[in-house]
Design a protein around this motif. Structure first.
Motif, short mmCIF file in Angstrom:
data_model
loop_
_atom_site.label_atom_id
_atom_site.label_comp_id
_atom_site.label_asym_id
_atom_site.label_seq_id
_atom_site.Cartn_x
_atom_site.Cartn_y
_atom_site.Cartn_z
N ARG A 40 -23.30 -11.00 -27.66
CA ARG A 40 -22.84 -11.94 -26.63
C ARG A 40 -23.79 -12.03 -25.44
O ARG A 40 -23.57 -12.85 -24.54
CB ARG A 40 -21.45 -11.50 -26.12
CG ARG A 40 -20.34 -11.56 -27.18
CD ARG A 40 -20.03 -12.97 -27.59
NE ARG A 40 -18.91 -13.05 -28.52
CZ ARG A 40 -19.00 -12.94 -29.84
NH1 ARG A 40 -20.20 -12.74 -30.39
NH2 ARG A 40 -17.94 -13.03 -30.62
N THR A 41 -24.85 -11.22 -25.40
CA THR A 41 -25.78 -11.25 -24.27
C THR A 41 -26.66 -12.48 -24.33
O THR A 41 -27.24 -12.79 -25.38
CB THR A 41 -26.66 -9.98 -24.26
OG1 THR A 41 -25.82 -8.83 -24.13
CG2 THR A 41 -27.64 -10.00 -23.10
N VAL A 42 -26.77 -13.19 -23.22
CA VAL A 42 -27.51 -14.45 -23.17
C VAL A 42 -29.01 -14.19 -22.96
O VAL A 42 -29.40 -13.48 -22.03
CB VAL A 42 -26.98 -15.35 -22.05
CG1 VAL A 42 -27.82 -16.62 -21.93
CG2 VAL A 42 -25.51 -15.70 -22.30
N ILE A 43 -29.83 -14.81 -23.81
CA ILE A 43 -31.28 -14.76 -23.68
C ILE A 43 -31.79 -16.16 -23.38
O ILE A 43 -31.39 -17.13 -24.02
CB ILE A 43 -31.94 -14.24 -24.98
CG1 ILE A 43 -31.59 -12.77 -25.19
CG2 ILE A 43 -33.45 -14.43 -24.95
CD1 ILE A 43 -32.12 -12.21 -26.48
N LYS A 44 -32.67 -16.25 -22.37
CA LYS A 44 -33.29 -17.52 -22.02
C LYS A 44 -34.72 -17.58 -22.54
O LYS A 44 -35.35 -16.54 -22.75
CB LYS A 44 -33.30 -17.70 -20.48
CG LYS A 44 -31.92 -17.78 -19.85
CD LYS A 44 -31.18 -19.03 -20.27
CE LYS A 44 -29.87 -19.17 -19.52
NZ LYS A 44 -29.13 -20.40 -19.94
N ARG A 45 -35.21 -18.77 -22.75
CA ARG A 45 -36.58 -18.93 -23.18
C ARG A 45 -37.53 -18.22 -22.21
O ARG A 45 -37.34 -18.30 -20.99
CB ARG A 45 -36.94 -20.42 -23.25
CG ARG A 45 -38.36 -20.70 -23.69
CD ARG A 45 -38.60 -22.18 -23.82
NE ARG A 45 -39.97 -22.45 -24.24
CZ ARG A 45 -40.46 -23.64 -24.52
NH1 ARG A 45 -39.67 -24.71 -24.40
NH2 ARG A 45 -41.70 -23.80 -24.89
N ASP A 46 -38.51 -17.51 -22.74
CA ASP A 46 -39.52 -16.73 -22.01
C ASP A 46 -39.02 -15.38 -21.55
O ASP A 46 -39.80 -14.61 -20.95
CB ASP A 46 -40.09 -17.51 -20.80
CG ASP A 46 -40.88 -18.73 -21.23
OD1 ASP A 46 -41.49 -18.69 -22.32
OD2 ASP A 46 -40.88 -19.73 -20.48
N ASP A 47 -37.76 -15.04 -21.80
CA ASP A 47 -37.30 -13.69 -21.52
C ASP A 47 -38.05 -12.69 -22.39
O ASP A 47 -38.45 -13.00 -23.52
CB ASP A 47 -35.80 -13.55 -21.82
CG ASP A 47 -34.93 -14.10 -20.71
OD1 ASP A 47 -35.46 -14.37 -19.62
OD2 ASP A 47 -33.71 -14.26 -20.93
N VAL A 48 -38.24 -11.49 -21.87
CA VAL A 48 -38.85 -10.41 -22.64
C VAL A 48 -37.72 -9.58 -23.24
O VAL A 48 -36.88 -9.05 -22.51
CB VAL A 48 -39.73 -9.51 -21.75
CG1 VAL A 48 -40.34 -8.38 -22.58
CG2 VAL A 48 -40.82 -10.33 -21.10
N VAL A 49 -37.68 -9.51 -24.55
CA VAL A 49 -36.63 -8.78 -25.25
C VAL A 49 -37.20 -7.46 -25.75
O VAL A 49 -38.20 -7.43 -26.46
CB VAL A 49 -36.07 -9.59 -26.43
CG1 VAL A 49 -34.94 -8.83 -27.11
CG2 VAL A 49 -35.59 -10.95 -25.96
N CYS A 50 -36.57 -6.37 -25.36
CA CYS A 50 -37.05 -5.04 -25.72
C CYS A 50 -35.93 -4.26 -26.40
O CYS A 50 -34.85 -4.10 -25.83
CB CYS A 50 -37.54 -4.29 -24.48
SG CYS A 50 -38.16 -2.62 -24.81
#
Length: 218
Positions: free
Chosen positions: A69-79
């Protein structure tokens, strides 16, 4: 006449912690489909090495669980935060992910560029910092409170722009090299296949073992 400051001078670089200049976004949605989310990512979609995230699953399919359910936006860094292998990648579209991933964004783009944050998150130093702060005995994980303590030198925004251009050029070169290597591999495989098919009438079947140095001699 005073000496001009060199572009690569670190005199004005400031030591900061990651938590001072970046956030780990925990914004989530309770109604994914109603809010227009149609994509989500899980571990298999996060390639690591700072690569771009280009694949996804569709919201509502068989792998879509209640914790995504966590929102990710374009250009976010996902680790990823679950050890022993930690991966970092950059989102190229809006989507959802599990709450266990860090979703990193700069607090103020006039202080730290998002592209530089990507480079910091991919650095060997940051990865080592995460590993040194693993918690748990069998299921290793990292907390944001520990990751946020990572210290590094932050250059002025003008210098960041120059560094980001260099990093972008390096990545383009690296991607071109990988693409060329893959194409050469395909050409080689096609050539070998062509040679074998053209000379099939003059070939004979043999055992692989007979071709090895220590293989049978009869």
């Amino acid at each position: 006449m005073p000496m001009l400051e060199q572009p690569n001078s670190k005199a004005k670089w400031k030591q900061v912690t990651l938590g001072e200049v970046a956030i780990n976004s925990t914004v989530s949605t309770q109604n994914p489909e109603e809010e227009g989310f149609d994509r989500y990512i899980i571990g298999k979609h996060i390639p690591g090495g700072g690569s771009k995230i280009t694949t996804w699953n569709e919201v509502g399919d068989g792998e879509f669980g209640s914790r995504i359910r966590t929102v990710i936006k374009r250009d976010d860094v996902v680790c990823t935060t679950r050890g022993p292998n930690l991966r970092v990648a950059v989102a190229t579209f809006d989507c959802l992910s599990a709450h266990t991933n860090f979703v990193l964004r700069t607090k103020d783009a006039s202080i730290m560029m998002q592209e530089l944050l990507q480079a910091v998150a991919c650095s060997d130093e940051f990865q080592e910092h995460l590993r040194l702060n693993f918690r748990g005995s069998t299921n290793l994980f990292v907390n944001w409170s520990d990751a946020a303590k990572f210290k590094f030198l932050l250059p002025p925004i003008q210098e960041q722009a120059r560094l980001v251009e260099i990093l972008a050029a390096y990545r383009r070169t690296d991607e071109a090299f990988v693409s060329t290597a893959n194409q050469l591999a395909k050409v080689r495989a096609s050539l070998v296949s062509h040679i074998i098919s053209q000379n099939r009438a003059d070939t004979q079947r043999v055992k692989v073992a007979d071709l090895l140095i220590d293989g049978p001699t009869n």
